[in-house]
Design an enzyme around this catalytic site. Structure first.
Site, short mmCIF file in Angstrom:
data_model
loop_
_atom_site.label_atom_id
_atom_site.label_comp_id
_atom_site.label_asym_id
_atom_site.label_seq_id
_atom_site.Cartn_x
_atom_site.Cartn_y
_atom_site.Cartn_z
N ALA A 122 -6.85 -12.95 1.26
CA ALA A 122 -5.83 -12.02 0.76
C ALA A 122 -6.11 -11.59 -0.68
CB ALA A 122 -4.45 -12.66 0.85
N ASP A 161 -22.27 32.96 -9.32
CA ASP A 161 -22.88 34.27 -9.09
C ASP A 161 -21.76 35.28 -8.98
OD1 ASP A 161 -25.49 33.48 -8.93
OD2 ASP A 161 -25.42 33.08 -6.78
N ASN A 212 -3.29 -8.36 -4.54
CA ASN A 212 -4.17 -9.53 -4.71
C ASN A 212 -3.63 -10.43 -5.83
OD1 ASN A 212 -7.09 -7.42 -4.36
ND2 ASN A 212 -5.94 -8.52 -2.81
N ASP A 238 -5.02 -3.89 3.74
CA ASP A 238 -6.24 -3.16 4.11
C ASP A 238 -5.96 -2.12 5.18
OD1 ASP A 238 -7.62 -4.76 2.47
OD2 ASP A 238 -8.54 -6.00 4.03
#
Ligand code: ATP
Length: 911
Positions: free
Chosen positions: A304, A350, A708, A740
């Site tokens: 984790a 251009d 985290n 995740d």
């Protein structure tokens, strides 16, 4: 004059053999045509093509074998952390807790499948992108020229090529007009080599080296000059390039700077988290926790806490981002250029076709001292050519004839074929009732000097009725004047005196100032012995062609400026024309011509480049000089290009942008990004997307890392406070899936924020995890840990241990939901309308909430997640606590905004 060589392929081809013609280079083209059963003037029939496809297969080079899908799914388990967790689960199972081992295996499988699906989705997006750039070829089949995918070519096909085209197969030249080909990829020869239709013969028994086979063209080389036709002699793996195994090993894209940064960030975080987890395990061990439990929880905590999902989310965010960009006209070929787009500071564009529509209409004509006004719309020939003192049709026809004969465009009932500038000149001639097709049939072309943007003119050679050779030329007036000695007047050609020269220049300048692109026409009877010396001409006419700016271009220029991105115009057109159009588009700054640029030293250019807005009359090689000067000044440069000579500048620029419609294959190959609509505003939109993709990457980094930190701190604080662990291994894994999984993905596809183009470009040196972001992440992590521990500790006092743990687990999960909202922006208030704009995120957050309720309340889930049901009051406490991460961050940002505003408010008022 023999710029154009044509082989003498007979009209009737004998029945062809269906075998490769490996020695085509030493045979006459007619012989090769005969062997392959094709008449070059008509090409193959549909039946021939079908039969030959059956025999020879597709014109493709074999791709390296792909790894089977099931192995790629298994790859997901190869991560060392996952491996450790599996070992820990097995150990736990052996020691006694079969359920945990079982559940962990399931959770890991879900994790792996999620990772695998993310990878596949990213890959599919990129594959779809590649499909958008499939090479095509112009072939003559059944007597008509059509465009087909290059993979459908068969031996015997007649392929038409011009400068800038990639050669789609090996072939024998049947027509070669001033042809040069770049064959470095095959032969290592860095300079383009001249090609003709003549066969090459070897001395004795030796075979002619590939580099010396001048009568053939090779697959995957490129035509850099001229116009050619070839009969395909070999396709796919039977070509010269197919025979070279090394050339097929397509090296993968090197990792982008961001991927490298993420990788090192990931390692660094893994180390820090690893130490923190080890510290946690040590303290817990000293406190006498059950070893099996602890081992499992410590590894789950590591899973984790270590952001192992970052690379996958990064890859997916980039892939989905570029997919979205492709849908809006910008095909990004290298992922690294998405980052560069986000920090682009200059766009050099251009003019023709990018800032303007490339819909050319001649509006003015000057000839023999008279100015004619041209009416009529677009390419419709119904308009008129009127002058104030009467029309002189015969004289006009004589004046316009070079425009018609020195011209490769065609007017058809379905529209124009070829260069719009040339088509506009045909339309102009047609408006004077000149029969342009008839002219071309009666005065056929024997040779040509093809148009080259560096030379800025084109010339063709014809045989007059009396047998003499006539040269017709058209091009930029200043260029053409250098080659002229006479001017057409009412009395016929008269010497080009200084006075007449001034008259011509004045006429050209007047047209240029109106934003018209100005081309001159000239002709002469020439001496055949000096084919390349196009001189001694008589200037017959000057045409002024209107090319309106693209409607969205002005807004796009303004948007770019607001975003701190300067727009510079680069054009081959005259400075007057360029200036008029630039001002119309809101492009400011000095105007510098290619000639002035060539005279400037590098130092001078570096000193002035910031002030220059328009580069006029430039040759393609000047673009490289401009890119270098800007890069050295610290700019991140996007440069557009379409021609074969633009390749070097496209490669030198941070973001080379090729035109998808008018661009040559060579330009597209050299570019990082291809515009499917050739539109300047698409570049600015791509810059916006580039910034937004980067923002999203930052968003999920913030989201993942704060979780985290939150998880580590929660466990560390509890163990240090002498409390039992508030979350089990399985609960930690559940948190990891949220982190995740879908919510993180949804953050990766956040729509662009409102302010994304109202701030300066990001510095390319900016670290993704700068001090300020690290502080914000730590703040959120700390709030989440404090809240979770507080709920846990308080609940332990008030209820039983199981309920307290369930509440702590639920609070931590709900913290993730609120934290996703916090992570979505850096400076804006957390709460605001912008939070409503990501539907996917809200759906995934709702899904997580429902699953959490199930995990807590459903009896079958309680066994799996080690939870107990919560009461209404207990449920209310969890989201209330979790919302503090939003409230504290909101308060923090408001305070910071107030502090930064304060000094301004204190400034004394004027007056
Ligand atoms: P950019 O696309 O970079 O803005 P451009 O289209 O303005 O460039 P070129 O196409 O290189 O510039 O044209 C430069 C000059 O060459 C024009 O001003 C015109 O005078 C001349 N020119 C353009 N097309 C042709 C042509 N087909 N034949 C002869 N001369 C041409």
């Amino acid at each position: 004059m023999p710029q154009q060589t044509r082989s003498t392929a007979g009209p009737e081809a004998p029945p062809g053999r269906l075998e490769p013609v490996t020695d085509a280079y030493q045979r006459e083209a007619a012989e090769v045509a005969g062997l392959l059963g094709v008449v070059p003037a008509t090409g193959l029939t549909t039946d021939d093509v079908r039969r030959r496809t059956g025999t020879w297969g597709a014109n493709e080079l074999a791709e390296p074998g792909r790894r089977p899908q099931w192995l790629r799914l298994l790859d997901q388990f190869r991560n060392w952390l996952i491996g450790m967790l599996l070992v820990a689960a097995v150990v736990a199972g052996i020691i006694g807790d079969i359920k945990d081992a079982f559940v962990i295996a399931i959770v890991l499988t879900i994790n792996a499948v999620l990772g695998y699906l993310q990878e596949r989705r990213a890959e599919r997006s990129l594959e779809a992108l590649r499909q958008m750039l499939v090479p095509t070829a112009r072939v003559r089949r059944e007597g008509r020229v059509t465009v087909v995918p290059a993979r459908e070519l068969v031996p015997g096909d007649v392929v038409l090529l011009e400068a800038g085209d990639r050669v789609p197969a090996d072939g024998r030249l049947t027509v070669a007009a001033s042809v040069e080909a770049a064959e470095a990829a095959l032969t290592g020869e860095s300079q383009p080599v001249a090609k003709t239709t003549a066969p090459s013969t070897a001395d004795g028994d030796e075979t002619v080296p590939v580099a010396e086979r001048t009568g053939v063209l090779f697959m995957n080389t490129a035509l850099t000059r001229g116009r050619a036709e070839m009969i395909v002699t070999a396709t796919g793996m039977r070509t010269e390039v197919g025979a070279i195994a090394e050339a097929l090993r397509t090296g993968g894209e090197p990792p982008s700077p961001l991927a490298v940064q993420m990788d090192s960030l990931g390692r660094w975080l893994a180390l820090v988290s690893g130490i923190a987890v080890a510290a946690y395990a040590l303290v817990a061990l000293i406190r006498g926790e059950n070893l099996a439990d602890l081992a499992l929880r410590a590894v789950a905590l590591a899973v984790a806490a270590i952001p192992e999902g970052l690379p996958a989310v990064l890859a997916l965010t980039l892939a989905l981002g570029v997919h979205r960009m492709a849908g809006r006209g910008a095909i990004v070929k290298r992922l690294a250029s998405v980052e560069a787009l986000g920090s682009a500071t200059v766009v050099c564009s251009d003019k023709t076709g990018t800032l303007t529509l490339n819909e050319m209409t001649a509006r003015a004509l000057w000839s023999a001292g008279r100015l004619y006004e041209v009416t009529g719309k677009g390419y419709d020939t119904a308009g008129t050519v009127r002058s104030t003192d009467g029309e002189r049709t015969a004289q006009l026809h004589e004046a316009l004839r070079p425009f018609v004969l020195c011209n490769d465009a065609r007017l058809t009932p379905d529209g124009i074929i070829g260069d719009p500038t040339e088509a506009a000149l045909l339309v102009l001639a047609a408006k004077t009732s000149l029969d342009t097709e008839d002219e071309r049939i009666h005065v056929p072309r024997d040779g040509e000097v093809p148009f080259d943007p560096a030379a800025k003119y084109m010339a063709t050679f014809h045989t007059d009725a009396d047998g003499s050779t006539r040269v017709c030329a058209k091009g930029a007036v200043d260029v053409l004047l250098h080659r002229c000695t006479h001017l057409l007047t009412d009395q016929g050609p008269a010497p080009l005196t200084a006075e007449r020269r001034r008259e011509v220049n004045d006429a050209a300048r007047r047209m240029g100032r109106q934003g018209l692109r100005v081309l001159g026409a000239a002709t002469a009877v020439t001496d055949q012995s000096h084919p390349d010396d196009v001189s001694g001409l008589t200037l017959t006419a000057i045409a002024g062609i209107a090319d309106p700016p693209r409607p969205q271009a002005r807004d796009a220029v303004a948007l770019a400026r607001a975003a701190g991105v300067t727009v510079k115009m680069i054009t081959g057109d005259h400075a007057d024309t360029a200036t008029a159009i630039a001002r119309e588009l809101g492009i400011t700054g000095e105007v510098v011509t290619g000639a002035e640029l060539a005279r400037m030293s590098e130092h001078d250019l570096a000193g002035r480049i910031e002030d220059i807005g328009v580069f006029a009359r430039v040759a393609p090689e000047h673009k490289v000089t401009i890119v270098r000067a800007l890069s050295e000044g610290g700019h991140i440069v996007a440069m557009t290009g379409d021609g074969v000579n633009d390749a070097a500048a496209l490669q030198a620029a941070h973001i080379g942008v090729a035109m998808g419609i008018t661009g040559t294959d060579v330009a597209k190959e050299a570019a990082d990004m291809v515009l499917t609509d050739d539109d300047f505003s698409t570049i600015v939109r791509a810059v916006r997307e580039g910034r937004s993709i980067y923002d999203n990457i930052v968003t999920f980094v913030r989201f993942q890392l704060s979780t985290n930190i939150g998880a580590i701190l929660t466990l560390l604080v509890t163990v240090l406070a002498g409390l039992p662990a508030p979350m089990s291994a399985i609960q930690l894994l559940w948190v990891n899936i949220i982190m995740d999984g879908p919510p993180a993905m949804a953050l990766g596809v956040d729509p662009p924020r409102g302010n994304v183009m109202h701030r300066p470009p990001r510095s390319p040196d900016e670290r993704i995890l700068n001090t300020r972001r690290l502080a914000a992440i730590t703040r959120s992590g700390a709030v989440m840990a404090t809240g979770t521990v507080a709920v846990f500790a308080a609940a332990r006092q008030l209820t039983d241990a199981a309920t307290a743990a369930t509440m702590a687990f639920t609070t931590f999960v709900l913290f993730q939901l609120f934290n996703a909202l916090v992570a979505r922006s850096e400076d804006d208030p957390v709460l605001g309308r912008h939070q409503l704009h990501n539907r996917t995120l809200w759906i995934s957050l709702a899904a997580v909430l429902v699953l959490q309720v199930v995990a807590v309340q459903a009896p079958f889930a309680q066994g799996v997640f080690d939870t107990v049901p919560l009461g209404v009051a207990q449920w209310a406490i969890c989201p209330a606590t979790a919302s503090t991460v939003v409230l504290t961050e909101q308060a923090w940002r408001a305070g910071r905004a107030w502090l930064s505003r304060a000094p301004r408010a204190q400034r004394p008022r004027r007056g």
